[in-house]
Design an enzyme around this catalytic site. Sequence first.
Site, short mmCIF file in Angstrom:
data_model
loop_
_atom_site.label_atom_id
_atom_site.label_comp_id
_atom_site.label_asym_id
_atom_site.label_seq_id
_atom_site.Cartn_x
_atom_site.Cartn_y
_atom_site.Cartn_z
N THR A 38 41.62 36.20 44.18
CA THR A 38 41.62 37.50 43.51
C THR A 38 42.81 37.70 42.58
O THR A 38 43.71 36.90 42.54
CB THR A 38 41.59 38.62 44.57
OG1 THR A 38 40.44 38.50 45.32
CG2 THR A 38 41.68 40.01 44.01
N GLY A 43 44.55 38.10 47.64
CA GLY A 43 44.76 37.45 48.93
C GLY A 43 43.79 37.84 50.03
O GLY A 43 44.16 37.82 51.21
N GLY A 44 42.55 38.21 49.67
CA GLY A 44 41.55 38.49 50.69
C GLY A 44 42.07 39.51 51.69
O GLY A 44 42.64 40.54 51.33
N GLU A 60 30.72 36.56 46.27
CA GLU A 60 31.26 37.71 47.00
C GLU A 60 30.49 38.06 48.28
O GLU A 60 31.02 38.70 49.18
CB GLU A 60 31.25 38.93 46.08
CG GLU A 60 32.35 39.93 46.33
CD GLU A 60 33.66 39.47 45.74
OE1 GLU A 60 34.61 39.31 46.50
OE2 GLU A 60 33.74 39.27 44.52
N ARG A 116 32.13 47.23 42.99
CA ARG A 116 31.83 46.13 43.90
C ARG A 116 30.43 45.58 43.64
O ARG A 116 29.50 46.34 43.34
CB ARG A 116 31.91 46.68 45.34
CG ARG A 116 31.69 45.66 46.44
CD ARG A 116 32.81 44.67 46.50
NE ARG A 116 32.93 44.05 47.82
CZ ARG A 116 33.72 43.00 48.04
NH1 ARG A 116 34.44 42.47 47.07
NH2 ARG A 116 33.82 42.49 49.25
N ASP A 141 31.64 37.99 51.93
CA ASP A 141 32.48 39.03 52.56
C ASP A 141 31.70 39.82 53.61
O ASP A 141 32.28 40.61 54.36
CB ASP A 141 33.04 39.99 51.51
CG ASP A 141 34.30 39.43 50.84
OD1 ASP A 141 34.79 38.38 51.29
OD2 ASP A 141 34.77 40.03 49.87
N SER A 154 35.26 45.09 51.42
CA SER A 154 36.30 44.40 50.68
C SER A 154 37.67 44.76 51.22
O SER A 154 37.83 45.79 51.90
CB SER A 154 36.24 44.80 49.20
OG SER A 154 37.31 44.25 48.49
N SER A 155 38.65 43.91 50.93
CA SER A 155 40.05 44.27 51.21
C SER A 155 40.75 44.72 49.94
O SER A 155 41.92 45.10 49.99
CB SER A 155 40.80 43.05 51.76
OG SER A 155 40.20 42.61 52.95
N THR A 180 37.91 40.29 41.04
CA THR A 180 37.78 38.94 41.59
C THR A 180 36.40 38.36 41.34
O THR A 180 35.46 39.11 41.03
CB THR A 180 38.03 38.99 43.12
OG1 THR A 180 38.19 37.67 43.63
CG2 THR A 180 36.86 39.64 43.86
N1 GLU Z 1 36.38 39.02 48.40
C1 GLU Z 1 37.68 39.53 48.75
C2 GLU Z 1 37.64 41.00 49.01
O1 GLU Z 1 36.87 41.69 48.41
C3 GLU Z 1 38.61 39.34 47.64
C4 GLU Z 1 38.68 37.94 47.24
C5 GLU Z 1 39.78 37.27 47.89
O2 GLU Z 1 40.91 37.74 47.70
O3 GLU Z 1 39.54 36.28 48.55
O4 GLU Z 1 38.38 41.47 49.81
#
Ligand code: GLU
Length: 613
Positions: free
Chosen positions: A415, A502-503, A454, A115, A457, A481-482, A433
């Site tokens: 992502t 997909g965040g 990033e 990360r 987030d 993060s997800s 991502t």
């Molecule tokens: N930044 C998101 C995360 O780390 C991933 C990026 C996204 O899917 O929008 O969860």
Amino acid sequence: MRLRRRRWAVTTSLSALAALLVAVPAQLSAAGEGASAPTKQPVAVGTGGGVASMDLGASQAGIDVLKRGGNAVDAAVATASALGVTIPFVAGPGGGGFMVIYLARQHEVVTIDGRENCPAACTKTMFIDPKTGQPYNYDYASDQPLSTGVPSMVATWATALQKYGRLGLADDLQPAISLARNGFRTDADFQQLTQSELPELQAYPASHWLLTSAGQPLPVGTLLKNPDLARTYGLLARYGPSYLYDGPLGQAIVQADDHPVTTPGQTVVQLPGIMTTSDLRNYRAHIQAPTHVNYRGLDIYSMAPPSSSGTTVGEALNILSHYNLSTESRAEALFHYIEASKLSYADRNAYVGDPRQVSVPTQELLNPKYAATRQCLIGSTAATAPVAAGNPYGPYKSCPSSSAAAQTTNEGLHTNNIVTADKWGDIVAYTNTINFFGGSGQTVPGYGFLLNDEMTDFDFAPPATGATDPNLPASGKQPRSSMGPVIALQHGRPVFSIGAAGGSTIITTILQTLINHVDFGMSLPDALAAPRVSNTNSATSSAEPLFYNSAVAKQLTSQYGEKFTETGGSILPLDYYPGDATALQVLGGGKVEPIAEPVRLGGGSALVVHPSK
Ligand code: GLU
């Protein structure tokens, strides 16, 4: 210092550059071996290993290194670096990610936290507008160089290869170098992804020249070459990651972030970055233990914090273990899935952050006894969301009442997830991502790749004045993060892997695909393709049109009181598109079945080394 200058100086001469772009062996051609070029297909079955990703050229890059004796880790790096060429909006050296690895010889699952860090100069008020005292608008902040975290992708690749690979960065980057140098044909998705970030791309001359045609999306079928990225990968192949983390590429990244060169008259870019070369020098990818829960006899491994996937998927599965979803009506089972998602998401938002900077109750969130105190809150009708977080610290005695609402957070929906397997039985699931489609929008001038955004987030402000929040920005901190794919083992042997883009919906996509397969008995390709519904602890669940208009959705509304918002009907608007997933099934006898999206975002690509007849 003099030594270092001499060390890098050679790369600036033209003859040296030519030497870097070494001839790519025939077997590493983008088309791969054999007379017939592989075609884009969502599912493949065969032996010798396999790859699933968003893109045919990227999957082929992974297959190429498998054919050259690389293992699943090599294939993951080859695929990820090639994706940085063919879908630069979701991948490339400017971002970061998380790798979950099953090592067959050791019978062990390990993970790599790759990360991005917030630069040392980050503070908890960095996303508060000094003029108003209020948090910046999320979309506005996402377009700013201030949102760029320390790019960690190359460090992740190098760490993974050094510990677990068979080839090395120089070999594994060759397919991507070839793709970048020879070019690839852009498709409709490339055009739509460009369209979605056009103002940001137009704001930087370097992005404008690389990714647009006079400021407009490239016509479908354009042969897009990226000689700058070919050169960048060539330099990384030659000099290793220090070319970025302690060398000229790092200096170029810092220069671009802190002193962006923008298009005259543009109004998008306003807040420069705060990165230093020390931030790059200090970056380390971490090898860390996976999360683990047991679900219906399967050992489910995933990413621990700062990813929230492992704890949130794990807690939800522990809650769902209280129900026999396979014998419930589909509506009842999905009602339980939606409610378990709300409860585990509330805990995610309240407790998960960077464990190196805040105390995260990872084991408590994964404790089945804690899940029991959450499951008992599920009644016979939908809870009004957002629901409140629980107290994972115990003692886990009664069924606590749930009162105050938890915060909801803004997150992007972008992502990619890559899954690879090799002939030795190793599996790599890698979600990576640059955050938003197109990241911050800034291409590093002369180097051909986009920088991440990033740091959005992080929560920009606590949920209430003075409230604790594990995910506020801070010096050197990683945002929550997800991202975090799962690998499932049964009786000590891997059976499948699922990961998604997909965040915040990454977590629910993994959950829904998993229960579709394990509880509802769908084949893994069907489970992945099935219409999605996602609740991330908000008042309504997002439902794809096929789900939204289904009989089961109507029953969920009339019988259980669930509410739905239709989403993702077309690729645009991309901000509401549910992220695409990839998966892999281990079939036994050396056979694997990599699986990609059949339709979402134009469909993905699954390939194997030796297809079954
Ligand atoms: N930044 C998101 C995360 O780390 C991933 C990026 C996204 O899917 O929008 O969860």
